[in-house]
Design an enzyme around this catalytic site. Structure first.
Site, PDB file in Angstrom:
ATOM      1  N   LYS A   1      47.897 -21.778 -40.114  1.00  0.00           N
ATOM      2  CA  LYS A   1      46.957 -21.642 -39.005  1.00  0.00           C
ATOM      3  C   LYS A   1      47.692 -21.314 -37.703  1.00  0.00           C
ATOM      4  O   LYS A   1      48.884 -21.616 -37.569  1.00  0.00           O
ATOM      5  CB  LYS A   1      46.198 -22.963 -38.805  1.00  0.00           C
ATOM      6  CG  LYS A   1      45.291 -23.365 -39.941  1.00  0.00           C
ATOM      7  CD  LYS A   1      44.661 -24.728 -39.648  1.00  0.00           C
ATOM      8  CE  LYS A   1      43.740 -25.166 -40.780  1.00  0.00           C
ATOM      9  NZ  LYS A   1      42.507 -24.382 -40.852  1.00  0.00           N
TER      10      LYS A   1
ATOM     11  N   ARG B   1      38.124 -26.710 -51.035  1.00  0.00           N
ATOM     12  CA  ARG B   1      37.349 -26.468 -52.261  1.00  0.00           C
ATOM     13  C   ARG B   1      38.223 -26.623 -53.501  1.00  0.00           C
ATOM     14  O   ARG B   1      37.726 -26.926 -54.591  1.00  0.00           O
ATOM     15  CB  ARG B   1      36.722 -25.077 -52.199  1.00  0.00           C
ATOM     16  CG  ARG B   1      37.696 -23.932 -52.183  1.00  0.00           C
ATOM     17  CD  ARG B   1      37.108 -22.648 -51.630  1.00  0.00           C
ATOM     18  NE  ARG B   1      36.930 -22.726 -50.187  1.00  0.00           N
ATOM     19  CZ  ARG B   1      36.385 -21.772 -49.435  1.00  0.00           C
ATOM     20  NH1 ARG B   1      35.959 -20.657 -50.003  1.00  0.00           N
ATOM     21  NH2 ARG B   1      36.251 -21.919 -48.133  1.00  0.00           N
TER      22      ARG B   1
END
Length: 498
Positions: free
Chosen positions: A282, A356
């Site tokens: 990020k 996920r």
């Protein structure tokens, strides 16, 4: 510790308290408790109105000190806004405004008469619980990592009583405040976990907190699966995310057995205790907020605690995959293919779509308990924040009845969600040329394709997904965890016991 809640049948002018709370609409017409206080104090509130100090506008509060003729030392006048538009949301806002003002006062207790206000479609029990939860939410203070200080020189709010003049509603009122206290306890637990820094709140810390919870509550059992246990079960997706971190992963399994032989409800919470994005790292700006990427886990743990404190007559399983997502020489990479516990293979296109990948194995593991419903909560996608902002969590399920139940629970607690489609039309975005499924679906409908990914691992069971990326914490360097979706989840369980 949560605030202590109680009810009172005292008249506003006779309530001996450090602070009394009343409401004022923006038409500045005095009625109810405000009118009684004004009459007994020789027009003290009217003088505030005449001087422009009290306007009744939403968000405004005015403090009146030592009014003559009444027993309270202070009167807090809370702006209610437009009388004609005063509804459940406006009541919730006013209750939070009152709590925020009370937090700044040097008092240990207060009495609120906001619960006497008319709220269309809402009864006293709802008003009591809403006002109590708002007061406790505003009273919360994070202190864990500050330098220890001497005992505070001024007292802090510890108890609040709410007007409940109708004796026929006492049982409902007592039950509402009992529920509020338990929900508030779960919310505080979730907030504290979310707010702790990631060098403290890592996967091992979450496991230790789960063990402590089990030790302190009869009827609760805990199991913590280690890396070797997960490897034997074939949790290659979860372990792929974990392999770049020096902190080993944990799969935490808590069970509450209050429902005899009934099939359990299952809550699954994303527990990424810090998310760098992995190899798909990020940007640096705002990365400190990624300690909150375990707020789904904090939320289901808090909801579990609330259910246990209420001794709900249900069976409940709480599963938390707890992992750090770090860049390292051993980190998983874009283009890796992971084999999940279900046997489905997953092509990793972005290591920052890691939530996920741990949830899919946890959802597969949850099915061993044969739950009647599975609900997962996760700070899953920035796309959900873009779509819904900070007010509503994203809800995805193919079960219309389950959707209605969860939405109703969110409305009742002002922990609101909004349903997004989970149509099979979106599934093709997850097609891969190298595995059964890709872990991202492209630039469009990112929150929905994340839900579609998870849907592949629930085998047609009753399941709902809550994306709380926008609601689990407040943004900015001083932003704190909110404790959501604890109220929604606990209300859902309470409703199943009705």
């Amino acid at each position: 510790m949560t605030l202590k809640f109680s009810t009172t049948a005292d008249a506003p002018e006779t309530a001996a308290t450090p602070c009394l709370v009343v409401g004022l609409y923006d038409d500045r017409t005095l009625d109810g408790s405000a009118a009684r206080i004004d009459g007994k104090s020789g027009g003290a509130i009217q003088r505030l109105i005449d001087g422009g100090d009290a306007t009744g506008k939403p968000g405004g509060t005015t403090l009146l000190f030592g009014p003559a003729g009444i027993a309270a030392a202070r009167v807090l006048v809370v702006g209610l806004g437009d009388r004609r538009k005063f509804d459940a949301a406006a009541f919730h806002r006013a209750a939070n405004d009152a709590g925020r003002a009370l937090k700044g006062l040097p008092i240990e207790s207060a009495v609120s008469f906001l619960t006497e206000l008319e709220v269309p479609g809402r009864d006293l029990a709802w008003k009591l619980r809403t006002a109590a939860l708002a007061a406790d939410a505003q009273a919360y203070r994070y202190t864990a990592t500050f330098k220890p200080k001497d005992a505070p020189k001024t007292p802090q709010l510890a108890a609040i009583a709410f007007a409940a003049a109708d004796p026929t509603a006492k049982d409902d009122g007592d039950r509402a405040l009992t529920e509020a206290a338990a929900i508030a306890s779960g919310v505080r637990f979730a907030k504290e976990l979310g707010n702790l820094p990631p060098n403290i709140c890592n996967p091992g810390y979450l496991a230790a907190q789960a063990r402590r919870l089990a030790d302190e509550h009869a009827g609760v059992t805990v199991e913590v699966l280690e890396r070797e246990d997960m490897a034997k079960l074939g949790m290659g997706s979860l372990l792929g995310v974990a392999q770049g971190s020096a902190n080993p992963p944990k799969l935490i399994v808590l069970q509450w057995n209050g429902g005899g032989d009934a099939r359990p409800y299952a809550f699954v919470g994303k527990g990424i205790t810090f998310d760098t994005g992995g190899i798909s790292i990020k940007p640096g700006a705002g990365m400190e907020e990624m300690k909150f990427d375990m707020c789904g886990a904090a939320g289901v743990l808090g909801a579990f605690l609330s259910a246990v404190e209420l001794k709900l007559p249900i069976n409940l399983v709480c599963i938390v995959p707890a992992v750090e997502n770090m860049p390292d020489g051993n980190s998983y990479r874009p283009s890796d293919v992971l084999t999940s516990m279900s046997g489905l293979t997953i092509e990793v296109l972005n290591t920052d779509a890691e939530g996920r990948l741990i949830l899919c194995d946890a959802l597969t593991y949850a099915q061993k308990f044969d739950p009647q419903v599975i609900v997962d909560a996760a700070t899953l996608t920035g796309a959900c924040v873009v779509a819904l902002g900070k007010h509503a969590s994203g809800l995805m399920t193919k079960d219309d009845e389950l959707a209605e139940q969860l939405l109703a629970a969110g409305t009742a607690t002002h922990d609101r969600a909004w349903r997004l489609p989970l149509w099979d039309d979106y599934q093709s975005q997850l097609d891969s040329g190298f595995a059964d499924v890709a872990n991202i679906g492209g630039k469009y409908a990112g929150a929905i394709t994340a839900g579609c990914f998870l849907a592949r691992f629930v085998n047609g069971r009753r399941w709902a997904h809550l994306d709380v990326a926008g609601t689990a914490w407040d943004e900015g360097r001083k932003g704190l965890a909110t404790g959501r979706p604890v109220p929604l989840l606990v209300q859902y369980l309470i409703d199943r016991c009705a």
